[in-house]
Design a protein around this motif. Structure first.
Motif, short mmCIF file in Angstrom:
data_model
loop_
_atom_site.label_atom_id
_atom_site.label_comp_id
_atom_site.label_asym_id
_atom_site.label_seq_id
_atom_site.Cartn_x
_atom_site.Cartn_y
_atom_site.Cartn_z
N GLU A 56 -8.50 -3.80 -4.93
CA GLU A 56 -7.73 -3.86 -6.10
C GLU A 56 -8.70 -5.08 -6.72
OE1 GLU A 56 -4.26 -1.67 -6.75
OE2 GLU A 56 -4.98 -1.63 -4.30
N GLY A 57 -10.10 -4.22 -6.51
CA GLY A 57 -10.98 -5.18 -7.16
C GLY A 57 -11.57 -6.38 -7.19
N PHE A 96 -3.93 4.84 0.95
CA PHE A 96 -4.49 5.62 -0.26
C PHE A 96 -6.45 5.33 0.04
CE2 PHE A 96 -6.57 3.98 -4.32
CZ PHE A 96 -5.29 5.05 -4.95
N GLY A 97 -6.81 6.65 0.29
CA GLY A 97 -7.86 6.48 0.28
C GLY A 97 -8.64 6.73 -0.35
N LEU A 98 -9.34 5.25 -1.34
CA LEU A 98 -10.65 5.77 -2.11
C LEU A 98 -12.27 4.96 -1.94
CD1 LEU A 98 -10.29 6.87 -5.37
CD2 LEU A 98 -10.09 4.44 -5.73
N THR A 99 -11.81 4.19 -1.36
CA THR A 99 -13.52 3.48 -1.11
C THR A 99 -14.16 3.91 0.47
OG1 THR A 99 -12.15 1.17 -1.15
CG2 THR A 99 -14.43 1.08 -0.82
N PHE A 121 -12.46 1.65 4.82
CA PHE A 121 -11.62 -0.09 4.38
C PHE A 121 -10.28 0.23 4.70
CE2 PHE A 121 -15.14 -2.60 3.05
CZ PHE A 121 -15.91 -2.89 4.70
N ILE A 122 -9.67 1.32 4.63
CA ILE A 122 -8.17 1.73 4.08
C ILE A 122 -7.09 1.09 5.30
CG2 ILE A 122 -6.63 3.89 3.69
CD1 ILE A 122 -9.24 4.08 2.38
N THR A 123 -6.28 0.44 4.33
CA THR A 123 -5.23 -0.56 4.96
C THR A 123 -4.30 0.67 4.85
OG1 THR A 123 -5.60 -2.05 3.13
CG2 THR A 123 -3.19 -1.87 4.09
N ILE A 155 -8.31 -11.86 0.95
CA ILE A 155 -8.67 -10.71 0.24
C ILE A 155 -8.74 -10.67 -0.85
CG2 ILE A 155 -6.88 -9.25 2.03
CD1 ILE A 155 -9.72 -7.92 1.80
N LEU A 208 0.53 1.36 -4.05
CA LEU A 208 -0.73 2.07 -3.90
C LEU A 208 -0.64 3.61 -4.36
CD1 LEU A 208 -3.76 1.39 -5.17
CD2 LEU A 208 -3.64 0.15 -2.42
N GLU A 225 -14.51 -10.72 -10.18
CA GLU A 225 -15.68 -9.89 -11.21
C GLU A 225 -15.52 -8.85 -11.76
OE1 GLU A 225 -16.49 -10.65 -7.42
OE2 GLU A 225 -16.91 -13.25 -8.10
N ALA A 249 -7.20 -1.44 8.71
CA ALA A 249 -8.19 -1.07 7.67
C ALA A 249 -9.32 -0.10 8.58
CB ALA A 249 -9.00 -2.26 6.46
N THR A 285 1.00 -0.89 -0.36
CA THR A 285 -0.36 0.43 -0.10
C THR A 285 0.86 1.23 -0.23
OG1 THR A 285 -1.52 -1.64 1.61
CG2 THR A 285 -1.64 1.12 0.96
N GLY A 298 -17.94 1.60 -4.38
CA GLY A 298 -16.38 0.46 -3.37
C GLY A 298 -15.95 -0.37 -5.18
C1 LIG Z 1 -8.75 -5.33 4.17
C2 LIG Z 1 -9.08 -4.72 3.64
C3 LIG Z 1 -8.54 -3.39 3.27
C4 LIG Z 1 -8.61 -2.97 1.60
N1 LIG Z 1 -8.01 -1.62 1.13
C5 LIG Z 1 -8.24 -0.66 1.31
C6 LIG Z 1 -7.34 0.44 0.60
O1 LIG Z 1 -6.13 0.63 1.19
N2 LIG Z 1 -8.05 1.94 0.31
C7 LIG Z 1 -9.17 2.05 -0.26
O2 LIG Z 1 -9.53 2.67 -0.95
N3 LIG Z 1 -10.07 0.43 -0.63
C8 LIG Z 1 -9.49 -0.26 -0.08
N4 LIG Z 1 -9.78 -1.51 0.91
C9 LIG Z 1 -11.90 -1.62 -0.41
C10 LIG Z 1 -11.54 -2.75 -1.79
O3 LIG Z 1 -11.18 -2.40 -2.47
C11 LIG Z 1 -13.05 -2.84 -1.75
O4 LIG Z 1 -13.63 -3.40 -0.66
C12 LIG Z 1 -13.41 -3.25 -2.72
O5 LIG Z 1 -13.06 -3.08 -4.06
C13 LIG Z 1 -14.84 -4.11 -2.48
O6 LIG Z 1 -15.64 -2.97 -2.61
P1 LIG Z 1 -16.88 -2.93 -1.85
O7 LIG Z 1 -16.27 -3.87 -0.62
O8 LIG Z 1 -17.66 -1.53 -1.75
O9 LIG Z 1 -18.01 -3.86 -3.09
P2 LIG Z 1 -18.97 -4.32 -3.33
O10 LIG Z 1 -18.65 -2.99 -5.14
O11 LIG Z 1 -20.20 -3.83 -3.21
O12 LIG Z 1 -19.34 -6.12 -4.51
C14 LIG Z 1 -20.08 -6.30 -3.65
C15 LIG Z 1 -19.93 -7.44 -4.43
O13 LIG Z 1 -21.26 -7.16 -5.67
C16 LIG Z 1 -19.92 -7.31 -7.03
N5 LIG Z 1 -19.97 -6.84 -8.13
C17 LIG Z 1 -20.21 -5.32 -7.41
N6 LIG Z 1 -20.21 -4.71 -8.88
C18 LIG Z 1 -20.50 -5.59 -9.94
C19 LIG Z 1 -20.76 -5.60 -11.56
N7 LIG Z 1 -20.40 -4.47 -12.39
N8 LIG Z 1 -20.71 -6.50 -12.19
C20 LIG Z 1 -20.33 -8.27 -11.15
N9 LIG Z 1 -20.26 -7.88 -10.28
C21 LIG Z 1 -20.00 -6.79 -9.57
C22 LIG Z 1 -18.51 -7.62 -6.21
O14 LIG Z 1 -17.49 -8.29 -7.39
C23 LIG Z 1 -18.95 -7.95 -4.73
O15 LIG Z 1 -18.39 -9.64 -5.45
C24 LIG Z 1 -10.11 -2.06 1.15
C25 LIG Z 1 -10.68 -3.40 1.59
C26 LIG Z 1 -10.42 -4.44 2.85
C27 LIG Z 1 -11.51 -5.38 2.84
#
Ligand SMILES: Cc1cc2nc3c(=O)[nH]c(=O)nc-3n(C[C@H](O)[C@H](O)[C@H](O)COP(=O)(O)OP(=O)(O)OC[C@H]3O[C@@H](n4cnc5c(N)ncnc54)[C@H](O)[C@@H]3O)c2cc1C
Length: 380
Positions: free
Chosen positions: A362-363, A121-124, A154-156, A357, A92, A366, A207, A88, A129
């Motif tokens: 990082e996406g 790196f704070g995006l989410t 959820f920011i690492t 995780i 990142l 899916e 996180a 990170t 998500g």
């Molecule tokens: C431990 C941890 C560390 C993290 N670290 C960071 C970090 O440092 N910085 C940061 O910015 N973020 C971070 N994140 C956030 C992480 O990148 C997101 O959790 C991740 O991108 C998924 O977003 P969401 O949790 O909102 O899931 P959602 O987007 O709500 O997805 C839920 C489900 O729906 C599916 N889905 C959603 N849209 C679609 C589509 N169009 N087609 C098919 N399937 C779909 C997904 O694949 C998933 O299975 C972290 C998360 C965790 C748990």
């Protein structure tokens, strides 16, 4: 075609391997159990040059992109949570500053990282998500400052970071074109750390929520220009996917090593379980998965090294395959350990939790499949 690392890369790999075996791996179970971030070990990692890897040479950086990926793999083999924190900071978050920062930003932040600073790196956000452009965190200009309001989740490294790269929108109706990137230091007024998540794994790396409550950011801390934030974020994510693939390879290697050793030692029905064909097949499948994951990961790193930037497709392929291969490998590792694999006495229990995780951040898998297919079909 050449499948060999060069001499310099091999020497560095061997140095990191020794460092990980002595300073990191023996502590990983304790850091996991106690949810401890090892600040002292990060300082030692900086002393042996791990935080200078693939940083620009003019700031004292060393090593190429492949050497960096080798380091990520080894650190993650020893302790996946520390690997997540390292990635990170080094990829990142710092990609945005190294690739798009002003000279003043680079002069301030790169040497700080080389000395062992932690960066996040704070995006989410709650509603952003997988749909990363759907940000609610707002910014506006006020004199010589920008003022940010909103919450990241959820920011690492969120709780450990000395500074962070974050993203906010000027006007949500502008979509991704309204997003800008900023550097925030932990003592900027209006910035605070919110809730720390209780996670399944990766315990050493927090996180956390990041809260911006009228957070004042000097205008000089805007990265690039206004409206460039979304492309900066995507570029950093594409590049960092290779590192998540390397994390998965490191975790998988640890699970594989533990399983081969256990299968040669544990006896049932009067012989080592490695003599039973059911176990042999699992070990063979693990070895093939591990090799394929590593090859895809190194190819993506090699591509960044030779072209100077990450494409969308190859890092996504490496991340997708390596994370799902690590899932299969960790699953089999617990199976080979039988009941003992389900206890905290054996590392495979932690590796199984830590691995999960890599299929989500990082996406998600899916999103990787979506990215790969969009590149192949080129449909708008
Ligand atoms: C431990 C941890 C560390 C993290 N670290 C960071 C970090 O440092 N910085 C940061 O910015 N973020 C971070 N994140 C956030 C992480 O990148 C997101 O959790 C991740 O991108 C998924 O977003 P969401 O949790 O909102 O899931 P959602 O987007 O709500 O997805 C839920 C489900 O729906 C599916 N889905 C959603 N849209 C679609 C589509 N169009 N087609 C098919 N399937 C779909 C997904 O694949 C998933 O299975 C972290 C998360 C965790 C748990």
């Amino acid at each position: 075609m050449d499948f060999e690392l060069n001499e310099e890369q091999k020497m560095f790999q061997s140095m990191v391997r020794d460092f990980v075996d002595n300073e990191i791996a023996p502590c990983a179970a304790t850091w996991d159990e106690e949810e401890l971030f090892p600040h002292d070990v990060v300082k030692k990692m900086a002393e042996v040059g791990l935080y200078g890897l693939h940083m620009p040479e003019e700031y004292g950086g060393t090593g190429d992109d492949i050497t960096f990926v080798l380091a990520v793999e080894e650190i993650s083999r020893g302790c996946a949570g520390l690997g997540a924190s390292y990635v990170t900071t080094m990829s990142l978050a710092m990609n945005s500053i190294v690739s798009h920062g002003s000279k003043e930003q680079k002069d301030r932040y790169i040497p700080w990282v080389i000395e062992g600073a932690n960066v996040s790196f704070g995006l989410t956000e709650a509603m952003a998500g997988s749909d990363v452009a759907n940000l609610d965190t707002r910014y506006e200009r006020d004199g010589d400052d920008f003022v940010l309001n909103g919450t990241k989740i959820f920011i690492t490294n969120g709780a450990e970071a000395d500074f962070l790269v974050t993203f906010a929108t000027k006007d949500k109706s502008l979509g991704y074109k309204g997003i800008s990137a900023f550097i925030i230091e932990k003592d900027f007024p209006g910035f605070s750390i919110g809730k720390k998540e209780k996670k399944m794994g990766m315990h050493p790396a927090s996180a956390a929520e990041l809260v911006f409550d009228n957070c004042r950011v000097p205008a000089a801390n805007l990265i690039g220009h206004e409206g460039q934030g979304f492309s900066i974020a995507l570029e950093s994510i594409d590049t960092c996917r290779v590192c998540v693939a390397a994390q998965a390879v490191g975790i998988a290697q640890a699970a594989y090593d533990a399983s081969v050793a256990y299968a040669k030692e544990r006896k049932q029905f009067g012989v080592e379980i490695a003599r039973h064909q059911g176990i042999q097949f699992m070990i063979a499948d693990m070895a093939v998965d591990l090799d394929a994951a590593r090859l895809l990961t190194y190819r993506a790193a090699w591509q960044i090294q030779t072209t100077g930037k990450a494409s969308a497709k190859e890092p996504a392929m490496a991340k997708l395959f390596a994370s799902e291969a690590a899932h299969r490998i960790c699953h089999r590792a617990v199976q080979i350990h039988g009941g003992y694999g389900y206890t905290r006495e054996f590392d495979v229990e932690r590796l199984y939790r830590d691995q999960r995780i890599t299929e989500i951040y990082e996406g998600t898998s899916e999103m990787q499949r979506w990215t790969i297919a969009r590149q192949i079909t080129a449909l708008k």
